[in-house]
Design an enzyme around this catalytic site. Sequence first.
Site: not given
Lengths: 430, 313
Positions: B58-59, B86, B108, B136
């Site tokens: 959703r974000t 990697k 994020r 947030h």
Amino acid sequence: MSLLLENARLIDPEKDRVQPGALLIENGCIKAILSAGAEITAARSRAARVEDCGGLFLAPGIVDLGVKVGEPGERHKESFRSAGQAAAAGGVTTMVTRPDTTPPIDSPEQLEFVSRRAQVDSVVRIAPMAALTKGREGREMTEIGFLSDAGAVAFSDGDRVVADTKVFSRCLTYARGLGALVVAHVQDPGLSAGACATSGKFASLRGLPSVSPMAERMALDRDLALVEMTGARYHADQITTARALPALRRAKENGLDVTAGVSIHHLTLNELDVGDYRTFFKLKPPLRSEEDRLAVAEAVAEGLIDVICSMHTPQDEESKRLPFEEAASGAVGLETLLPAALRLYHGGILTLPQLFRVLSLNPARRLGLEGGRLVAGAPADLVLFDPDAPFVLDRFTLRSKSKNTPFDGARLQGKVKKTWVGGAPVFTAE
Amino acid sequence: MTFRKDHLLGIEHLGPDEILAVLDLAEGYVELNRGPRKHADALAGLTQINMFFEASTRTQASFELAGKRLGADVMNMSMQASSIKKGETLIDTALTLNAMHPDLLVVRHPQSGAVDLLAQKVNCAVINAGDGRHEHPTQALLDALTIRRAKGRLHRLTVAICGDIAHSRVARSNILLLGKMESRIRLIGPPTLMPAGIDSFGVEVFEDMREGLKGADVVMMLRLQKERMDGGFIPSEREYYHRYGLDAEKLAHAADDAIVMHPGPMNRGVEIDGTLADDINRSVIQDQVEMGVAVRMAVMELLARNLRRRRAA
């Protein structure tokens, strides 16, 4: 070959005094302390060389308990050569090295390698510690006897705690039999697992996994009970919280053979210095609250904490340029130990003789080394410094290969002018 | 009233006027998004990269839509699957991206402070879309807009935040924002899910949910992460629901016109009763999602303005 250092202010941590005078050095040792004018005049005519100290302070060289050198394994972070030069520039004349290298110093063969490398490359003395358990894994004790014979001055698993109390009690018992000193990191391993900050408002705001300061007291309590049980010689590497102090005091009053140290960073910085996730301030144990810092500084002043060290831990840029949780712990400190410690002097918490008691005399005594004293017969390991000279630290001027100092850009007061090891100059300020 | 920041890393460093600047601009975008032509050009010509080092539906969708509606070229990068595996460090990833000249970077990351670190290394505007347990900020801003539209104000409200406060970046950002706006904050949850040092946050803490809800104007539920339910922090899901799950009976202790919020995704029957979540008279959960797009449009427009000004200078 004799050398006269005159016009100095001599700091004697044993007699707890500062007095103007001169110091005569012969064959690498202090021959005499001279205070009367006539004595000095006589010595001046006899001495092969005379140096004027310009009225600055002359003290026994620092014995830094707990220096990490990257040999073997991480020579790109710090070699004996670079560490030695950093030490000399910081007035440290003996580095008591940690065994938490890769691989760890847990056999006489490893220890011999270290001693040999140190002899070739380091301009200051090295007194190596060896691991307490093989691989620092906390399961089997190392050859404490052989290692002592090979020159290990103390036994420590670095920042790892021997979690199994049975193993640790056997290590302590065996070490007691040999009169060996055990240096332990005091941090309850379960409670502190995964933590990189001290729990409280700051850590919560930053969202960092944190550990209660109680974890230090818990580990110290456990260790002191085992010391009482076994009668071992014990040194807690870093006591950094107010809550741990009563236990330490009690142990000393009860006559246990116990001493404790603290890093200069925990005495001069607090958790808020981390700011917006500055990884150069990530230490082990993590920086504490201001109340803890003040309580621990007070404990140093009253003699409850015996040793101030740099806990010199070189880390390269790569291991620090990471998110805070992932970043490596530790800070370099050999060169900044004295200037930072002088904050305690300028702040009126410690006198200069008291400062050199915890920087030089006490660690030397505890490890059975000859240095740390300003008396006839002691090795001429000396530091000449100006406690008032101000400067702003630029980390790229440090001699350490790694530049991870929390004092970058800090205003410091106190510069080393010259350092001697065994009467020979190893550092002279430009 | 100006928004002065180069990045949006957290609520901590925002002034109340900056918060209001975002909310006021977002109001306009709420209208735009409800209209027939959902398009503006505030970000025309700019490139927006969404870097999600942690799974999000959703974000990420909300940021993507916000960028597209403002005319940006939007690229999504799912970082869990890529170079991190990697062995590339965060900074190398940032420098690589930086070389592609993005203008807005939405990040994020599972670790607190990682977005701050990244922002130091790139020369575009960085938006924190959630870092570890830290902050947030766009969630707190969209919550604030939702509250302001429902209650008509942000000051002198009693807001109860319930659940896993300790591990929640949403809670931290909301506590900071509502504190700056001079609302009263109550935290409700078991002590194992309260952060250390909570006493000095200027909030009231309740273990008893009914007591904590008494007279509250806003009830903000938090998601309980699955991994916290297995006996480590709380004994079981059913005991948690019994003590801290929001249902009609517990909600009756709050003010009569209290609204119910949840940042999503919800665990129905764990932290919130399903029927209650769907009750359009009490729940503003769908409004939160709507406000999310508008607030993110506003944030990106304000950052883009500052970015253009900086580059012109």
